[in-house]
Design a protein around this motif. Structure first.
Motif, PDB file in Angstrom:
ATOM      1  N   THR A  90      -6.715  15.507  -1.883  1.00 32.54           N
ATOM      2  CA  THR A  90      -6.315  14.757  -3.079  1.00 32.54           C
ATOM      3  C   THR A  90      -6.450  15.604  -4.335  1.00 32.54           C
ATOM      4  N   ASP A 148     -10.882   6.478   2.335  1.00 35.93           N
ATOM      5  CA  ASP A 148      -9.464   6.798   2.468  1.00 35.93           C
ATOM      6  C   ASP A 148      -8.708   5.646   3.100  1.00 35.93           C
ATOM      7  N   GLY A 204      -8.353   6.322  -3.533  1.00 45.07           N
ATOM      8  CA  GLY A 204      -7.174   5.561  -3.887  1.00 45.07           C
ATOM      9  C   GLY A 204      -7.443   4.090  -4.100  1.00 45.07           C
ATOM     10  N   LEU A 219      -3.116   3.377  -1.133  1.00 46.77           N
ATOM     11  CA  LEU A 219      -2.347   4.196  -2.065  1.00 46.77           C
ATOM     12  C   LEU A 219      -3.261   5.292  -2.597  1.00 46.77           C
ATOM     13  N   SER A 220      -2.897   6.534  -2.390  1.00 42.61           N
ATOM     14  CA  SER A 220      -3.736   7.622  -2.872  1.00 42.61           C
ATOM     15  C   SER A 220      -3.554   7.798  -4.377  1.00 42.61           C
ATOM     16  N   ALA A 221      -4.483   8.521  -4.988  1.00 40.85           N
ATOM     17  CA  ALA A 221      -4.428   8.725  -6.435  1.00 40.85           C
ATOM     18  C   ALA A 221      -3.130   9.414  -6.845  1.00 40.85           C
ATOM     19  N   GLU A 281      -0.248   9.335  -5.216  1.00 38.20           N
ATOM     20  CA  GLU A 281       0.877   8.412  -5.013  1.00 38.20           C
ATOM     21  C   GLU A 281       0.988   7.425  -6.168  1.00 38.20           C
ATOM     22  N   ILE A 282      -0.142   6.951  -6.658  1.00 33.01           N
ATOM     23  CA  ILE A 282      -0.122   6.042  -7.817  1.00 33.01           C
ATOM     24  C   ILE A 282       0.479   6.750  -9.028  1.00 33.01           C
ATOM     25  N   SER A 297       0.817  -1.212   0.000  1.00 37.05           N
ATOM     26  CA  SER A 297       0.000   0.000   0.000  1.00 37.05           C
ATOM     27  C   SER A 297       0.853   1.265   0.000  1.00 37.05           C
ATOM     28  N   ILE A 336      -9.112  10.486 -11.833  1.00 38.20           N
ATOM     29  CA  ILE A 336      -8.105   9.424 -11.980  1.00 38.20           C
ATOM     30  C   ILE A 336      -7.580   9.409 -13.415  1.00 38.20           C
ATOM     31  N   GLU A 376       3.699   3.897  -1.824  1.00 30.87           N
ATOM     32  CA  GLU A 376       4.115   4.386  -3.141  1.00 30.87           C
ATOM     33  C   GLU A 376       5.458   3.798  -3.559  1.00 30.87           C
TER      34      GLU A 376
END
Length: 878
Positions: free
Chosen positions: A598, A790, A373, A388-390, A392-393, A339, A419, A341
Motif C-alpha cells: 500500500t 486487509d 483500507g 477498499l484499499s487506501a 483505490e479510495i 467494496s 491516508i 473501487e
C-alpha cells in the motif's frame, strides 16, 4: 486452591469418553436385536441410515442428511477448515436454520421409530432425546425385542393402532410430550439463530433506547483543542506553514447557499446485527429537518437488513435525506459490490453530476483499518475478500473530478498521515479517528443542524462541533468521559510539510543504521514507547516525536509542523493522543507485507525505504518475539521488502533467565548500563501451581523503578480477578489522563456459552497509589479481534453480555518442567446473571506461584528474568 476446580474439570473428558463408549456398546447390542450386522453400528451416517431403514424407511434420512451436509459444507465445515466462501450473513443464517431443522428432524424421527419398533411409545422417545445414555442402555440390555410387525405397518394400520391401543392417559401424555419436544427444538433453534441474527424487534428496541439517550442532549459546544492556534504552535511557524502550503480549495464560504453531503454507507454486519448505521441515519434526518440548506445523497448497501424506513433490505440503493425525509432515488443491480473501487467511482461521478453543490462533503461509513483500507460489503463480498484499499479510495476520488471541502471517515483508525497525504489533492480537511470507533460512531445532529441553518459555517467550527459532539455523545452512552477514543480534523494542505518533517527525521536515522547502532536504538525505543492504537503498528505521530532522543528544539520544530496540520481535536482523549496517527512496523512484522504494498501504491517511497530497513532488522532476529508469536520465529527473507545486507544486525545481547538481586522487598534486574539502554518495556508474568500443573496467568503492568529509572520487580501478592476468579491477563496500553490518574486495560481469553472463543475487555483506574474500581467493558469474538485488517477492518464497538450468557476463562497449562500441555478452562463456568462481571484485585498470598519480569528490548524480543518462587505463608524465595 482459591478458585480452581481443575480436578473436577479434568475428570469431565474421561466421563464423556465413558458415556460415548457406553453408547457405542448399546448401539452394537441394538443392531444385533434388529438383525443388522453389529459392526455397521460403528460407521457414521451409514449406521443411522440402517436404523431408519430397519425401523421405518430409508429415503427420508437420505434427503435430510444430504440437506444437512450441503448446509454444513457451506457454513460450518468451511469455517473450521479455514475455507472462505463469499456468502452474505443473511444467507448463512438461513443455511444454519435449515441445517438445524434437518439434523433435529433426523434425530427425532430416528428415535421415534426406534422406540415404536422396540415396543414403546412417545414417552420413551422423550427419554431417548433428553436422557439418551440411560434409555439407550435400557433398550440394549433389557428384554425389549425388535417388533418387525410394527415396522411393517402401513400408515392406515399405524393410525388405527394408535387410535385403538392408547388409553386417555397415554394420549394426554403423548400430546404433552409432543409439545415439550416442539418447544425444546424451537427454543434451541431460536437461541442459535438469535446468536446469528437478533430479531428486528429486539434491535429496534435497543436503537430506540440509544437514540433517546443522546437526543437533544448533545450541543456540540463542549471543550475541544485547537493545536495550531492554542499556543502550541508559534506564530512564525504558522505563518511559514501558510506560505509554503497550497491555497484552500474552498477559502470563502460566504456565498454558499446549500451544503450537499455525499455519503458512501456500507452497512455490513454493523447494521445487520445492531442497526448501528440507522442510529446515525436517524441523527441525519433530525439534522436535515432543522433547516432547508442541507441534504445528504447516500449510496447504501452491503448488508442484509436496514432498520431505517425507506431503505431496502438486501439491496444497494441511492437515497436522499432532506427536510427529515428519506427519498429513494434508484436501486442498483443486485450484484453491486460496494467494496470495489469502480462502485465508489460510479457513485461519486453520478452524485457530482446529478446533485452539484457549491459546498460538498464526502463521508464514508463502515469498518476501517488505516492503511488496510475501508469498507466490508457483506451482501456482495469482494472476490479477493478485501476492503477498499487506501490507493483505490484515492483513485476513485480522483476519477470523480471533484474537490471536497471535507472528507470524513466514520470508521476505525483512518486519521493517519498516510491516508491524509493521499487525500490532500482532493479536499481541504479530513475528519476521522486515530483509534477504533464504538458502534455508535460519530454524532451527526448538532453540527449538521447548525450547517442546515448556516450553510456558510466555517469548516473549522463545523469540525470542532463534530469533535465535541463525539465526546459528549460517548459520555452519555458510556456514563463517563471516554479517554480511549479520539476524533480530530486535519487541514490537508499543511500535511505535506508535516509528513516531510517526520520522514526527514526517520530517514536521517535510517542513513546511520549501518554504522551507528544508537540511531536504530533511538528509533526503536521511541517506537516502542509511543501510544499504540488498537491496530498493532498504528501509533500517535506526535507522541513518537516526543519519545525520540533529540533536543527539545528539534522536537518543537517537527511538532509545530505537525500541529499546523491538526486543525482541531477532541479533548477527552488521554495524554499521548494528539490527533494524527502514523504507521510504523514493529509488533506485527508479518503484516508488513500488505502495508508495504500500500505504501508503494501511495508513492510514499522515502517512508517505505526506512520501514524496509527497520522491519528487516527486527524481523531477522533470533529469540522469541512479538512479531511472530511468543515462541516462534519466521523467515522473512523471501519478502520483497527484506534487505539482505541488514540480516543479523544486532544491538543487544539476547539472553533469558536474567539474574535478580534482592534489595529490601524488591528485586533489581542484573543488567549493565549498556544493556539497559536496549530495554524498552516491562511487564510482570505469573505462573500459578494448580495440583501437579501450572496455569499461566499472563502478565500485568506491575513494576517499580530505581533511582536510574531501571525496572525493578515488586509484587504485593494480588492479581486481577473477575468475579473472584483469577484470569490470564493480556495488558493493553495504559492511558494517562492527567492528575495522577491512569486507566489500565487488558483482555482475557475465554469461551462464551462453552462454544465461542472470545476476548473479554476489562479496564480499571489508578489514582495515585490507590487501586480504582475495575469493570468489564464487554467482549469480541476472538476471530473479530484480528490484525488482519486487509480483509476485515477493525471491530467497531464491543459487544455486551446477556444475563443468560455463561463464560469460562482460558489458561495455558504447563507441566512442572515448563512444557506446554494445552489451553483450557481452569474453573467452574460463570453465569453472567443480573449481577454481571466484576473486576477486582485478589489476594493470592496463600497460593504457590512463580513470578518474573518480562523485558522487551529494542528488537522487540521478550526477555525473561529469573523466576521468584512464592510458597504459601512462607514469603518469597529466590
Amino acid at each position: 486452591m482459591i478458585f480452581y476446580s481443575y480436578s473436577i474439570l479434568n475428570f469431565i473428558p474421561y466421563l464423556l469418553a465413558a458415556i460415548m463408549l457406553f453408547r457405542v456398546i448399546c448401539r452394537w447390542k441394538i443392531f444385533s436385536k434388529m438383525g443388522a450386522r453389529p459392526w455397521k453400528s460403528l460407521i457414521p451416517i451409514v449406521s443411522d441410515y440402517i436404523i431408519f431403514k430397519k425401523c421405518w424407511r430409508g429415503w427420508p434420512f437420505v434427503i435430510l442428511i444430504l440437506i444437512a451436509i450441503a448446509m454444513a459444507l457451506f457454513v460450518q465445515v468451511t469455517a473450521y477448515m479455514d475455507i472462505y466462501l463469499p456468502i452474505p450473513t443473511y444467507v448463512k443464517s438461513n443455511m444454519i436454520f435449515v441445517y438445524l431443522v434437518s439434523i433435529m428432524a433426523i434425530v427425532i424421527m430416528q428415535y421415534k421409530h426406534m422406540a415404536f419398533a422396540f415396543g414403546h411409545d412417545i414417552g420413551y422417545l422423550m427419554g431417548l432425546l433428553f436422557l439418551n445414555p440411560i434409555f439407550l442402555g435400557m433398550m440394549a440390555f433389557s428384554k425389549d425385542y425388535f417388533h418387525e410387525d410394527r415396522v411393517a405397518m402401513t400408515r392406515k394400520e399405524l393410525c388405527d393402532y394408535t387410535k385403538n391401543n392408547r388409553t386417555l392417559t397415554q394420549k394426554i401424555l403423548s400430546t404433552v410430550s409432543a409439545m415439550v419436544i416442539l418447544f425444546a427444538c424451537t427454543g434451541y433453534i431460536g437461541y442459535v439463530m438469535m446468536k446469528e441474527q437478533q430479531p428486528a424487534f429486539m434491535v429496534n428496541k435497543v436503537l430506540s433506547e440509544t437514540y433517546k439517550s443522546t437526543d437533544g442532549k448533545v450541543s456540540g459546544h463542549g471543550k475541544v483543542i485547537y493545536p495550531s492556534i492554542d499556543g502550541i504552535t508559534n506564530k512564525a511557524s504558522a505563518e511559514y506553514a501558510a506560505a509554503e502550503a497550497r491555497e484552500p480549495f474552498f477559502p470563502d464560504k460566504s456565498g454558499v447557499k446549500e451544503t450537499t453531503v455525499y455519503m458512501y454507507l456500507i452497512g455490513s454486519d454493523l447494521e445487520d446485527a445492531d442497526g448501528s448505521a440507522s442510529i446515525n441515519l436517524a441523527q441525519i434526518k433530525d439534522a436535515t429537518a432543522a433547516g432547508s440548506n442541507l441534504k445528504f445523497i447516500i449510496e447504501a448497501g452491503g448488508t442484509g437488513r436496514w432498520f431505517t424506513d425507506g431503505f431496502k433490505n438486501r439491496k444497494t440503493g441511492r437515497y436522499m435525506i432532506k427536510d427529515g425525509e428519506v427519498t429513494q432515488l434508484e436501486l442498483l443491480p443486485s450484484n453491486t459490490c460496494m467494496s470495489k473501487e469502480k462502485t465508489l467511482e460510479n457513485f461519486l461521478k453520478w452524485a457530482n453530476k446529478n446533485y452539484p453543490s457549491d459546498r460538498k462533503m464526502l463521508f464514508f461509513w463502515d469498518h476501517g483499518g488505516g492503511l488496510g483500507g475501508f469498507g466490508v460489503d457483506d451482501l456482495n463480498i469482494r472476490e479477493d475478500q478485501k476492503m477498499l484499499s487506501a490507493d483505490e479510495i484515492t483513485d476513485a476520488i480522483k476519477a470523480s473530478g471533484a474537490k471536497y471541502d471535507l472528507i470524513a471517515f466514520d470508521a476505525c483508525l483512518m486519521q493517519t498521515m498516510e491516508i491524509a497525504l493521499s487525500l490532500e489533492p482532493y479536499a481541504d480537511y479530513l475528519l476521522a479517528s486515530e483509534e477504533s470507533e464504538p458502534s455508535s460512531g460519530m454524532y451527526y445532529t448538532a453540527a449538521f443542524a447548525r450547517l442546515a441553518q448556516e450553510p456558510d459555517l466555517s469548516t473549522l467550527k463545523f469540525g470542532a462541533m463534530m469533535c465535541s459532539s463525539y465526546d459528549q455523545s460517548l459520555e452519555l452512552l458510556k456514563g463517563r468521559p471516554q479517554a480511549g477514543y479520539t476524533m480530530s480534523m486535519t487541514e490537508l494542505r499543511h500535511m505535506p510539510a508535516a509528513a516531510d518533517a517526520f520522514i526527514y527525521y526517520i530517514s536521517q536515522l535510517d542513513r546511520r543504521f549501518r554504522y551507528d547502532k544508537d540511531s536504530f536504538i533511538d528509533m526503536s525505543t521511541a517506537r516502542s514507547k509511543s501510544y499504540e492504537f488498537q491496530m498493532d503498528d498504528q501509533i500517535d505521530l506526535i507522541d513518537f516525536i516526543n519519545q525520540s532522543d533529540i533536543s527539545d528544539k528539534e522536537k518543537s520544530q517537527i511538532i509545530s509542523k505537525i500541529n499546523n496540520a491538526i486543525a482541531v481535536r477532541s479533548s477527552a482523549s488521554a495524554n499521548h493522543i494528539n490527533g494524527l496517527a502514523v504507521y510504523m512496523p514493529y509488533d506485527d512484522i508479518m503484516g508488513y507485507a500488505g502495508a508495504y504494498e500500500t505504501l508503494k501504491k501511495l508513492n510514499l517511497n522515502s517512508e517505505t525505504k526506512v520501514y524496509n530497513d527497520f522491519a528487516t532488522i527486527i524481523g531477522s532476529q533470533e529469540g522469541p518475539n512479538k512479531t511472530g508469536g511468543e515462541e516462534y520465529d519466521f523467515d522473512y527473507s523471501h519478502e520483497d521488502w527484506y534487505v539482505k545486507s541488514l540480516e543479523g544486525y544486532d544491538v543487544s545481547v539476547y539472553k533469558n533467565n536474567i539474574p535478580l538481586i534482592k534489595k529490601g522487598s524488591e528485586y533489581a534486574i542484573d543488567l549493565s548500563d549498556k544493556e539497559w539502554e536496549t530495554i524498552t518495556g516491562y511487564e510482570q508474568g505469573l505462573r500459578m501451581k494448580v495440583g501437579s500443573r501450572y496455569a499461566d496467568l499472563g502478565s500485568d503492568n506491575i513494576f517499580d523503578v530505581d533511582k536510574d529509572g531501571h525496572y525493578m520487580i515488586e509484587f504485593n501478592d494480588t492479581w486481577v480477578a473477575i468475579n473472584g476468579v483469577l484470569v490470564a491477563l493480556h495488558p493493553g496500553t495504559p492511558k494517562d489522563v492527567g492528575d495522577g490518574k491512569v486507566i489500565y486495560s487488558g483482555t482475557v481469553d475465554a469461551t462464551l456459552n462453552f462454544m465461542d472463543p472470545i476476548k473479554i475487555y476489562i479496564e480499571w483506574v489508578d489514582i495515585g497509589d490507590q487501586e480504582g474500581k475495575g469493570e468489564v467493558l464487554g467482549y469480541l469474538r476472538a476471530d473479530e479481534d484480528s490484525d488482519d485488517i486487509d480483509e476485515n477492518g477493525m471491530p467497531r464497538g464491543i459487544k455486551q453480555f446477556k444475563t443468560s450468557n455463561v463464560v469460562t476463562f482460558l489458561y495455558d497449562w504447563y507441566d512442572s518442567d515448563g512444557n506446554y500441555l494445552s489451553t483450557a478452562a481452569g474453573h467452574l463456568p460463570i453465569n453472567i446473571g443480573t449481577s454481571g462481571l466484576k473486576v477486582t484485585q485478589k489476594d493470592i498470598s496463600s497460593e504457590e506461584y512463580y513470578y518474573y519480569g518480562l523485558l522487551r528490548d529494542v528488537l522487540n524480543r521478550t526477555i525473561k528474568t529469573e523466576e521468584l518462587h512464592h510458597l504459601p505463608h512462607k514469603g518469597h524465595h529466590h
